[in-house]
Design a protein around this motif. Structure first.
Motif, PDB file in Angstrom:
ATOM      1  N   LYS A 294       0.814  -1.225   0.000  1.00  0.00           N
ATOM      2  CA  LYS A 294       0.000   0.000   0.000  1.00  0.00           C
ATOM      3  C   LYS A 294       0.842   1.266   0.000  1.00  0.00           C
ATOM      4  N   GLY A 295       2.155   1.109  -0.207  1.00  0.00           N
ATOM      5  CA  GLY A 295       2.999   2.276  -0.395  1.00  0.00           C
ATOM      6  C   GLY A 295       3.834   2.709   0.785  1.00  0.00           C
ATOM      7  N   SER A 296       3.797   1.973   1.893  1.00  0.00           N
ATOM      8  CA  SER A 296       4.586   2.349   3.059  1.00  0.00           C
ATOM      9  C   SER A 296       6.062   2.003   2.846  1.00  0.00           C
ATOM     10  N   ALA A 297       6.925   2.825   3.448  1.00  0.00           N
ATOM     11  CA  ALA A 297       8.370   2.576   3.366  1.00  0.00           C
ATOM     12  C   ALA A 297       8.856   1.700   4.517  1.00  0.00           C
ATOM     13  N   THR A 298       7.966   1.234   5.357  1.00  0.00           N
ATOM     14  CA  THR A 298       8.336   0.394   6.496  1.00  0.00           C
ATOM     15  C   THR A 298       8.963  -0.907   6.015  1.00  0.00           C
ATOM     16  N   VAL A 299      10.046  -1.318   6.673  1.00  0.00           N
ATOM     17  CA  VAL A 299      10.721  -2.574   6.329  1.00  0.00           C
ATOM     18  C   VAL A 299      10.745  -3.468   7.566  1.00  0.00           C
ATOM     19  N   TRP A 300      11.013  -4.737   7.350  1.00  0.00           N
ATOM     20  CA  TRP A 300      11.078  -5.696   8.456  1.00  0.00           C
ATOM     21  C   TRP A 300      12.090  -5.192   9.486  1.00  0.00           C
TER      22      TRP A 300
END
Length: 434
Positions: A294-300
């Motif tokens: 959905k476009g988030s830059a969050t990574v593991w």
């Protein structure tokens, strides 16, 4: 006043046709010259009072002209049903006594006011119908919390507000404590709850907690109330079952008992009616994949922020559990996941409609060596946690618990956009008064 009984406005249906005395505060007045009306509130409800000039002593009729917003009064008259009146009842006035006059410059007028003005006048703002509805729903939820745990055999335990041990990484309010160095306002009652669970099996704490976070978001207060159960022998899976049963119970309780207040707030109750168990369960890795799509830059490895949480719940009509976060993103006391040591056995419960996290829960680390290593790695003072480590030295046991933020939960159930309205006198980063 005669010997007529004093009754609360909410009790008027039981006194139809009788002479009664009500006491309260004036919210509105109007007059047509020969007949006049004053709407009175007393905290339990509102009631229209009717003054007929030809039926009243001159001094009572003239006294009506002295009524202004928030004048406190005692009014005697006949209680009668009137569907067109506020509250469905009215009083045919025979006597009026002014208890406390109110100047005409009452601060809150029937016009738009800015939020800072309203918060500066919170002691008056609480008197509005909207604020009363919120307070009544909060009170219902608090009573439901006690009922839920009482019915299930939990013992309530009151834990310290002043403590030497911290539970979370967020900021602390510190104060000097005699010759003992600094004490801190409690961020959580959890650590003490764990000790109580070893003594009593299943317990809950309910009290104020404090976080010195420099946050101005609509989801944060510096002083808020937490409900924290702790259950011996529960693992992470059982912990989530308890959470979903608890949340569904609270929502259903409000739907059943507080429909008028929900209507006052114009809450879409169909959203609440969809809150049924079981809740959706997503592994942290699945949640990260969803927000990335959905476009988030969050990574593991990142903690999930408010925007991520909104993206996760957007496709669901009920709360969502996100499970098994990375170890580095969570508190030291959470149990290492045996299936993936990079993660811990925990969950966040995210409310639908974008309200975000209302619960944080976990299975607690019951291995002495692993807990000691986490405390050391976090740089926490061992002397403040020796008693907590003792719980693992002497008869360690599987246990789990969670914390539900009362204000966030009330805001969600009420459908409010900001948490500041759900506590009588909110404490925020730049607000300490009134």
């Amino acid at each position: 006043m005669s010997s007529a009984p004093f009754v609360r406005i909410a009790e008027l249906p039981a006194h139809a046709g009788q002479q009664v005395v009500i006491r309260g505060w004036v919210t509105h007045v109007r007059s047509s010259g020969k007949i006049a009306f004053a709407v009175i509130r007393d905290g339990t409800g509102t009631c229209q009072t009717v003054f007929v000039k030809t039926q009243l002593p001159t001094e009572v009729w003239e006294r009506f002209s002295q009524l202004t917003t928030e004048t406190s009064v005692a009014i005697e008259g006949e209680a009668r049903a009137e569907p067109r009146a506020p509250g469905g009842f009215e009083i045919g006035v025979t006597s009026l006594a002014i208890i406390g006059p109110s100047p005409i410059d009452y601060p809150i007028q029937p016009k738009e006011h800015g939020i800072d003005f309203l918060l500066d006048n919170r002691h008056f703002w609480l008197r509005s119908p909207r604020q009363r509805a919120i307070a009544v729903i909060r009170s219902e939820i608090e009573q439901a919390i006690h009922d839920f745990f009482y019915e299930r055999g939990f013992l309530r335990v009151d834990t310290p507000i002043l403590t030497a041990a911290i539970g979370e990484r967020s900021g602390l309010f510190a104060t000097e404590y005699f010759d003992e160095g600094n004490a801190y306002l409690a961020q959580t009652g959890q650590l003490y709850g764990e000790a109580a669970a070893a003594a009593f099996g299943k317990i809950y704490t309910f009290g104020p907690t404090f976080r010195a976070e420099k946050s101005k978001t609509r989801r944060h207060l510096t002083e808020f109330w937490m409900i924290e159960p702790e259950v011996a022998w529960n693992d992470s899976a059982a912990n989530m079952v308890l959470q979903e049963d608890f949340v569904a119970y609270l929502v259903q309780r409000v739907l059943e008992r507080r429909a008028p207040e929900l209507a006052e707030l114009e809450r879409d109750v169909t959203k609440l009616q969809a809150v049924k168990v079981p809740f959706v369960r997503l592994d942290y890795a699945e949640a990260v994949a969803i927000v990335q799509r959905k476009g988030s830059a969050t990574v593991w490895g990142d903690d999930l922020g408010a925007e991520d949480e909104a993206l996760i719940v957007a496709d669901y009509d009920r709360p969502v559990f996100v499970m098994n976060y990375p170890k580095e993103a969570k508190a030291f006391y959470m149990k290492e996941n045996p299936d993936d040591p990079r993660t811990v056995l925990c969950n966040d419960c995210l409310a639908p409609e974008g309200y975000g996290e209302i619960i944080g829960g976990s299975q607690r680390e019951d291995d002495y060596d692993k807990l000691l290593a986490r405390i050391t790695a976090e740089g926490l003072p061992l002397d403040a946690y020796n008693w907590y480590l003792d719980l693992r030295r002497y008869g360690t046991f599987t246990h789990a618990g969670f914390g539900l933020g009362l204000e966030r939960t009330v805001a969600w159930i009420c459908g409010l956009q900001h948490i500041r309205e759900v506590i009588a006198f909110p404490r925020m980063m730049h607000r300490l008064r009134p």
